[in-house]
Design an enzyme around this catalytic site. Structure first.
Site, PDB file in Angstrom:
ATOM      1  N   SER A  71      27.772  24.922  93.627  1.00 45.00           N
ATOM      2  CA  SER A  71      27.106  24.762  94.300  1.00 45.00           C
ATOM      3  C   SER A  71      26.852  23.168  94.593  1.00 45.00           C
ATOM      4  O   SER A  71      27.726  22.416  95.352  1.00 45.00           O
ATOM      5  CB  SER A  71      26.060  25.080  95.663  1.00 45.00           C
ATOM      6  OG  SER A  71      25.510  26.320  95.274  1.00 45.00           O
ATOM      7  N   GLN A 179      34.583  32.616  93.358  1.00 47.36           N
ATOM      8  CA  GLN A 179      35.214  33.754  93.576  1.00 47.36           C
ATOM      9  C   GLN A 179      36.208  34.412  92.850  1.00 47.36           C
ATOM     10  O   GLN A 179      36.505  35.211  92.648  1.00 47.36           O
ATOM     11  CB  GLN A 179      34.637  34.858  95.070  1.00 47.36           C
ATOM     12  CG  GLN A 179      33.414  34.516  95.212  1.00 47.36           C
ATOM     13  CD  GLN A 179      32.216  35.647  95.168  1.00 47.36           C
ATOM     14  OE1 GLN A 179      32.948  37.113  94.266  1.00 47.36           O
ATOM     15  NE2 GLN A 179      31.444  34.860  95.191  1.00 47.36           N
ATOM     16  N   HIS A 201      29.015  32.085  85.911  1.00 47.24           N
ATOM     17  CA  HIS A 201      28.037  32.863  86.128  1.00 47.24           C
ATOM     18  C   HIS A 201      29.274  33.903  87.473  1.00 47.24           C
ATOM     19  O   HIS A 201      28.163  35.018  87.349  1.00 47.24           O
ATOM     20  CB  HIS A 201      26.449  32.887  86.601  1.00 47.24           C
ATOM     21  CG  HIS A 201      26.159  32.648  88.417  1.00 47.24           C
ATOM     22  ND1 HIS A 201      25.800  33.517  89.271  1.00 47.24           N
ATOM     23  CD2 HIS A 201      26.808  31.430  88.538  1.00 47.24           C
ATOM     24  CE1 HIS A 201      25.848  33.213  90.430  1.00 47.24           C
ATOM     25  NE2 HIS A 201      26.269  31.151  89.826  1.00 47.24           N
ATOM     26  N   THR A 237      22.961  14.454  79.880  1.00 44.14           N
ATOM     27  CA  THR A 237      23.110  14.980  78.688  1.00 44.14           C
ATOM     28  C   THR A 237      24.137  16.242  78.099  1.00 44.14           C
ATOM     29  O   THR A 237      23.519  17.121  79.257  1.00 44.14           O
ATOM     30  CB  THR A 237      21.823  15.281  77.333  1.00 44.14           C
ATOM     31  OG1 THR A 237      21.443  13.645  77.520  1.00 44.14           O
ATOM     32  CG2 THR A 237      22.622  15.389  75.985  1.00 44.14           C
ATOM     33  N   CYS A 324      23.064  34.876  99.929  1.00 42.98           N
ATOM     34  CA  CYS A 324      22.285  33.034 100.743  1.00 42.98           C
ATOM     35  C   CYS A 324      21.982  33.653 101.531  1.00 42.98           C
ATOM     36  O   CYS A 324      21.054  33.077 102.300  1.00 42.98           O
ATOM     37  CB  CYS A 324      23.154  32.135 100.504  1.00 42.98           C
ATOM     38  SG  CYS A 324      24.622  32.086  98.759  1.00 42.98           S
TER      39      CYS A 324
HETATM   40  C1  LIG Z   1      28.253  31.991  94.164  1.00 42.73           C
HETATM   41  C2  LIG Z   1      29.464  30.733  95.082  1.00 42.73           C
HETATM   42  C3  LIG Z   1      29.535  30.115  95.613  1.00 42.73           C
HETATM   43  C4  LIG Z   1      27.920  28.659  94.909  1.00 42.73           C
HETATM   44  O1  LIG Z   1      27.458  29.305  93.347  1.00 42.73           O
HETATM   45  P1  LIG Z   1      26.033  28.742  92.380  1.00 42.73           P
HETATM   46  O2  LIG Z   1      26.339  28.461  91.214  1.00 42.73           O
HETATM   47  O3  LIG Z   1      25.547  30.176  92.923  1.00 42.73           O
HETATM   48  O4  LIG Z   1      26.061  27.239  93.151  1.00 42.73           O
HETATM   49  C5  LIG Z   1      29.763  28.889  96.473  1.00 42.73           C
HETATM   50  N1  LIG Z   1      30.883  29.133  96.556  1.00 42.73           N
HETATM   51  C6  LIG Z   1      31.271  31.184  96.535  1.00 42.73           C
HETATM   52  C7  LIG Z   1      32.470  31.217  97.354  1.00 42.73           C
HETATM   53  C8  LIG Z   1      30.461  31.324  95.282  1.00 42.73           C
HETATM   54  O5  LIG Z   1      30.680  33.150  95.315  1.00 42.73           O
END
Ligand SMILES: *Cc1c(COP(=O)(O)O)cnc(C)c1O
Length: 394
Positions: A71, A179, A201, A237, A324
């Site tokens: 994000s 993704q 993640h 940092t 989301c």
């Molecule tokens: C998960 C996701 C995000 C957001 O990533 P975060 O690390 O949760 O902020 C943005 N774009 C896509 C396509 C995602 O799958």
């Protein structure tokens, strides 16, 4: 009871390599900006993580800026590019109707501040074309932002072709590749990408860590004012620990990628082929090119939420679409963009696999899913109506 985690598009469990790297780096406590030996040790670790991640993307380490995740990277790229383009008298941005909210809501924020955004339609199977992008570019266009692969329906966009059009037209090109990184081979130079967002993640790395690739020569405005970290653009940092873990996760995700993806796609295809045998179901998004781990299906006559709860009771963690949008009752903007009517878009199920899943997981899902769908449909007034209408037709 079996525990089957198939919500890897929402987040992934950390890989053994990512965990080990985290443990190994845990005593590196110095501030990378300090001149003494403790600082130098931290700097070396951070620098090495940056080099390793850069190598995985085909960019230079100095073109990679560490952030807190997808994000943040999306916000920075888009708001930053908007500021750059307004200095050149441009105010038009091109995107698509199926972007992640981190992109869509950022674009809406800019629309309120006078920018114009064209949201390209996607085909009924979830793709945009480079020609659509070319046709939408005007002399006011300063940025194109198109996601690499969709988080709900798994469709992979023609990023290299879109990149080529943008390069030819002199328009900045950003892609939300959250993704795709760690799941598909990516080369930012070959694909003419100017900016790319990633989040650790989503490829078995730690949460709260991401990066924005910014091609050298593009001088994006600072995201956070303060110290000289991240070449002075994002102060604070650095997260030495998570960077080390993310680098290990990405290298591990990309090792034997073809073989891994063949195995994951085999599980995906078995799920899709068998779920589609249930009457009145449809696959969301085209079959190819599609993320190897994505299964997205709509079931007529049931609510996605009830389906998820029933699956959860059987130990299966899946999703109705995007993590989301859960919590809101609006059907997904992605499914609506495919042209699905509201009532069908409500009955969606997303199963997202990773290489930690097995064929036994797939067989288990297939052994419980049809029963659950039948039971929910038996209780559904919508399903009753569908069946009555079926009988009235000759
Ligand atoms: C998960 C996701 C995000 C957001 O990533 P975060 O690390 O949760 O902020 C943005 N774009 C896509 C396509 C995602 O799958």
């Amino acid at each position: 009871m079996r525990f089957v985690y198939v919500d890897n598009a929402a987040t992934t469990p950390m890989s053994e390599k990512a965990k080990q790297a985290l443990f190994d780096a845990i005593d590196i406590f110095g501030n990378p900006s300090s001149m003494h030996s403790a600082g130098v040790a931290a700097f070396r670790s951070l620098d090495s993580s940056r080099q390793r991640i850069a190598k995985c993307l085909g960019c230079e380490p100095r073109e990679l800026y560490f952030t807190s995740g997808g994000s943040e990277s999306d916000n920075w790229a888009i708001k930053g590019a908007a500021e750059l383009m307004s200095r050149m008298g441009k105010n038009h941005i091109i995107s698509t109707k199926i972007e992640h909210h981190a992109v869509l809501h950022t674009l809406q924020y800019l629309e309120k501040r006078g920018y114009e955004v064209t949201y390209l339609d996607v085909s009924s199977d979830g793709y945009v074309t480079a020609e659509q992008v070319r046709d939408a570019i005007t002399d006011k266009t300063g940025l194109v932002t198109v996601m690499y692969a969709n988080n709900e329906i798994g469709t992979i966009q023609p990023v290299a072709e879109i990149g080529a059009v943008c390069r030819e037209k002199g328009v900045l090109f950003h892609t939300d590749a959250v993704q795709a990184v760690g799941h598909l081979p990516i080369d930012v130079k070959k694909e003419n990408i100017d900016m790319l967002s990633l989040a650790a993640h989503k490829f078995h790395g730690p949460k709260g860590f991401g990066a924005l690739y910014i091609r050298k020569g593009i001088v994006l405005p600072n995201l956070i004012e303060g110290g000289a970290q991240e070449r002075g653009l994002r102060a604070g940092t650095e997260n030495v620990l998570l960077a080390a873990s993310a680098a290990a996760a990405l290298e591990d995700a990309l090792s034997n990628l073809d073989e891994k993806n063949r195995r994951i796609a085999e599980m995906r295809d078995k799920l899709i082929d068998n779920i589609l045998k249930i009457e009145r179901t449809r696959l969301n998004g085209g079959r190819s090119p599609r993320l190897p781990g994505n299964v997205s299906i709509c079931f007529e006559g049931i609510e996605g939420e009830s389906l998820l709860l029933s699956l959860d009771l059987k130990g299966i963690c899946a999703s109705s679409g995007s993590a989301c949008t859960s919590g809101s009752l609006d059907p997904s903007h992605v499914l609506l963009a495919l042209g699905l009517p509201h009532e069908i878009a409500h009955g969606s199920l997303r199963i997202s696999l990773s290489d930690q899943n097995t064929m036994e997981d797939v067989d288990y899902i297939l052994s419980v899913l049809p029963e659950i769908v039948n039971r929910l449909r038996d209780m559904s007034p919508v399903w009753e109506k569908i069946k009555q209408e079926e009988q009235q037709q000759p």
